[in-house]
Design a protein around this motif. Sequence first.
Motif, PDB file in Angstrom:
ATOM      1  N   GLY A  45       0.779  -1.233   0.000  1.00  0.00           N
ATOM      2  CA  GLY A  45       0.000   0.000   0.000  1.00  0.00           C
ATOM      3  C   GLY A  45       0.813   1.286   0.000  1.00  0.00           C
ATOM      4  O   GLY A  45       0.368   2.298   0.531  1.00  0.00           O
ATOM      5  N   GLY A  46       2.006   1.236  -0.570  1.00  0.00           N
ATOM      6  CA  GLY A  46       2.788   2.461  -0.700  1.00  0.00           C
ATOM      7  C   GLY A  46       4.017   2.514   0.184  1.00  0.00           C
ATOM      8  O   GLY A  46       4.404   1.523   0.807  1.00  0.00           O
ATOM      9  N   GLU A  47       4.601   3.700   0.243  1.00  0.00           N
ATOM     10  CA  GLU A  47       5.872   3.880   0.946  1.00  0.00           C
ATOM     11  C   GLU A  47       5.783   3.583   2.438  1.00  0.00           C
ATOM     12  O   GLU A  47       6.631   2.896   3.005  1.00  0.00           O
ATOM     13  N   ALA A  48       4.740   4.095   3.099  1.00  0.00           N
ATOM     14  CA  ALA A  48       4.609   3.893   4.551  1.00  0.00           C
ATOM     15  C   ALA A  48       4.498   2.411   4.902  1.00  0.00           C
ATOM     16  O   ALA A  48       5.180   1.919   5.809  1.00  0.00           O
ATOM     17  N   GLY A  49       3.671   1.690   4.157  1.00  0.00           N
ATOM     18  CA  GLY A  49       3.512   0.255   4.404  1.00  0.00           C
ATOM     19  C   GLY A  49       4.786  -0.519   4.151  1.00  0.00           C
ATOM     20  O   GLY A  49       5.143  -1.433   4.909  1.00  0.00           O
ATOM     21  N   ALA A  50       5.504  -0.149   3.081  1.00  0.00           N
ATOM     22  CA  ALA A  50       6.767  -0.825   2.752  1.00  0.00           C
ATOM     23  C   ALA A  50       7.822  -0.539   3.824  1.00  0.00           C
ATOM     24  O   ALA A  50       8.573  -1.428   4.227  1.00  0.00           O
ATOM     25  N   ARG A  51       7.848   0.713   4.291  1.00  0.00           N
ATOM     26  CA  ARG A  51       8.807   1.084   5.347  1.00  0.00           C
ATOM     27  C   ARG A  51       8.521   0.296   6.624  1.00  0.00           C
ATOM     28  O   ARG A  51       9.429  -0.266   7.235  1.00  0.00           O
ATOM     29  N   ASP A  52       7.237   0.224   7.012  1.00  0.00           N
ATOM     30  CA  ASP A  52       6.847  -0.493   8.232  1.00  0.00           C
ATOM     31  C   ASP A  52       7.168  -1.984   8.141  1.00  0.00           C
ATOM     32  O   ASP A  52       7.470  -2.623   9.147  1.00  0.00           O
ATOM     33  N   ALA A  53       7.093  -2.527   6.918  1.00  0.00           N
ATOM     34  CA  ALA A  53       7.368  -3.962   6.726  1.00  0.00           C
ATOM     35  C   ALA A  53       8.858  -4.238   6.513  1.00  0.00           C
ATOM     36  O   ALA A  53       9.260  -5.381   6.296  1.00  0.00           O
ATOM     37  N   GLY A  54       9.680  -3.191   6.561  1.00  0.00           N
ATOM     38  CA  GLY A  54      11.126  -3.363   6.393  1.00  0.00           C
ATOM     39  C   GLY A  54      11.548  -3.607   4.946  1.00  0.00           C
ATOM     40  O   GLY A  54      12.605  -4.177   4.691  1.00  0.00           O
ATOM     41  N   LYS A  55      10.708  -3.163   4.011  1.00  0.00           N
ATOM     42  CA  LYS A  55      11.011  -3.391   2.600  1.00  0.00           C
ATOM     43  C   LYS A  55      11.670  -2.184   1.915  1.00  0.00           C
ATOM     44  O   LYS A  55      11.989  -2.240   0.739  1.00  0.00           O
ATOM     45  N   LEU A  56      11.841  -1.082   2.652  1.00  0.00           N
ATOM     46  CA  LEU A  56      12.541   0.071   2.102  1.00  0.00           C
ATOM     47  C   LEU A  56      14.031  -0.131   2.350  1.00  0.00           C
ATOM     48  O   LEU A  56      14.453  -0.352   3.489  1.00  0.00           O
ATOM     49  N   ARG A  57      14.819  -0.092   1.278  1.00  0.00           N
ATOM     50  CA  ARG A  57      16.264  -0.333   1.375  1.00  0.00           C
ATOM     51  C   ARG A  57      17.031   0.952   1.099  1.00  0.00           C
ATOM     52  O   ARG A  57      16.618   1.763   0.274  1.00  0.00           O
ATOM     53  N   LEU A  58      18.167   1.117   1.750  1.00  0.00           N
ATOM     54  CA  LEU A  58      19.078   2.215   1.450  1.00  0.00           C
ATOM     55  C   LEU A  58      20.168   1.670   0.536  1.00  0.00           C
ATOM     56  O   LEU A  58      20.858   0.713   0.894  1.00  0.00           O
ATOM     57  N   GLU A  59      20.289   2.236  -0.653  1.00  0.00           N
ATOM     58  CA  GLU A  59      21.262   1.757  -1.633  1.00  0.00           C
ATOM     59  C   GLU A  59      22.279   2.848  -1.938  1.00  0.00           C
ATOM     60  O   GLU A  59      21.935   4.039  -1.988  1.00  0.00           O
ATOM     61  N   GLY A  60      23.510   2.429  -2.182  1.00  0.00           N
ATOM     62  CA  GLY A  60      24.602   3.370  -2.451  1.00  0.00           C
ATOM     63  C   GLY A  60      24.915   3.521  -3.924  1.00  0.00           C
ATOM     64  O   GLY A  60      24.131   3.141  -4.799  1.00  0.00           O
ATOM     65  N   LYS A  61      26.115   4.064  -4.190  1.00  0.00           N
ATOM     66  CA  LYS A  61      26.518   4.426  -5.552  1.00  0.00           C
ATOM     67  C   LYS A  61      26.663   3.238  -6.496  1.00  0.00           C
ATOM     68  O   LYS A  61      26.588   3.397  -7.709  1.00  0.00           O
ATOM     69  N   GLU A  62      26.870   2.046  -5.961  1.00  0.00           N
ATOM     70  CA  GLU A  62      27.094   0.876  -6.822  1.00  0.00           C
ATOM     71  C   GLU A  62      25.810   0.096  -7.110  1.00  0.00           C
ATOM     72  O   GLU A  62      25.829  -0.903  -7.827  1.00  0.00           O
ATOM     73  N   TYR A  63      24.700   0.549  -6.537  1.00  0.00           N
ATOM     74  CA  TYR A  63      23.439  -0.166  -6.743  1.00  0.00           C
ATOM     75  C   TYR A  63      22.990  -0.064  -8.197  1.00  0.00           C
ATOM     76  O   TYR A  63      22.928   1.025  -8.767  1.00  0.00           O
TER      77      TYR A  63
END
Length: 203
Positions: A171-189
């Motif tokens: 259901g969007g960004e908030a739901g993905a963040r709460d479920a731990g599905k938001l990832r932080l990716e760096g320059k090599e991603y």
Amino acid sequence: LELVNRALVLLREGKPARFLVRKPEEERAFGMLGLLTSKPVLYVCNVEEGAAATGNDFSRAVMEQARKEGAVAVAISAKIESEIATLSRAERAEFLDTLGLEEAGLDRLIRAGYQLLDLITYFTVGPKEARAWTITRGTKAPAAAGVIHTDFEKGFIRAETIAYADYVALGGEAGARDAGKLRLEGKEYVVADGDVMHFRFNT
């Protein structure tokens, strides 16, 4: 010059330059030759309404030729496409279903073009709008950010990334963040097709 001479062998035989066998490191120089027949080819076959789902003998012959060339071919019915353009989304789905088609020919044509050019799409989503951005497959996060604005690439810090399937299912960004599905990716991603991204950068 050696690359030019190899291309000339094909051209003098009436064959397109894209048939030239070349090494990955020769691609840039080959592209700089600017040969019209080096461009990828997409054949579009306009068929009668009854053959929109399966094609006909003529379109199958074109598809076979395209396969031999390493090109791409799509069969669509221009008449059906013109009718679809006047329908609402709900009516469109019903109309396609009655014809035995899973999707409109225009959608198949776009997908074939993306496949031929090795392109993918990532998304940016904000409170006011969602945008789709086209990049070449294999593009890293800073270069993908640069498609939006060159400053994003120059000052790239990181990308907050959500896979498309997770974004929709949760259901969007908030739901993905709460479920731990938001990832932080760096320059090599390397950006994946359908990624939903938010870029952090220095100005």
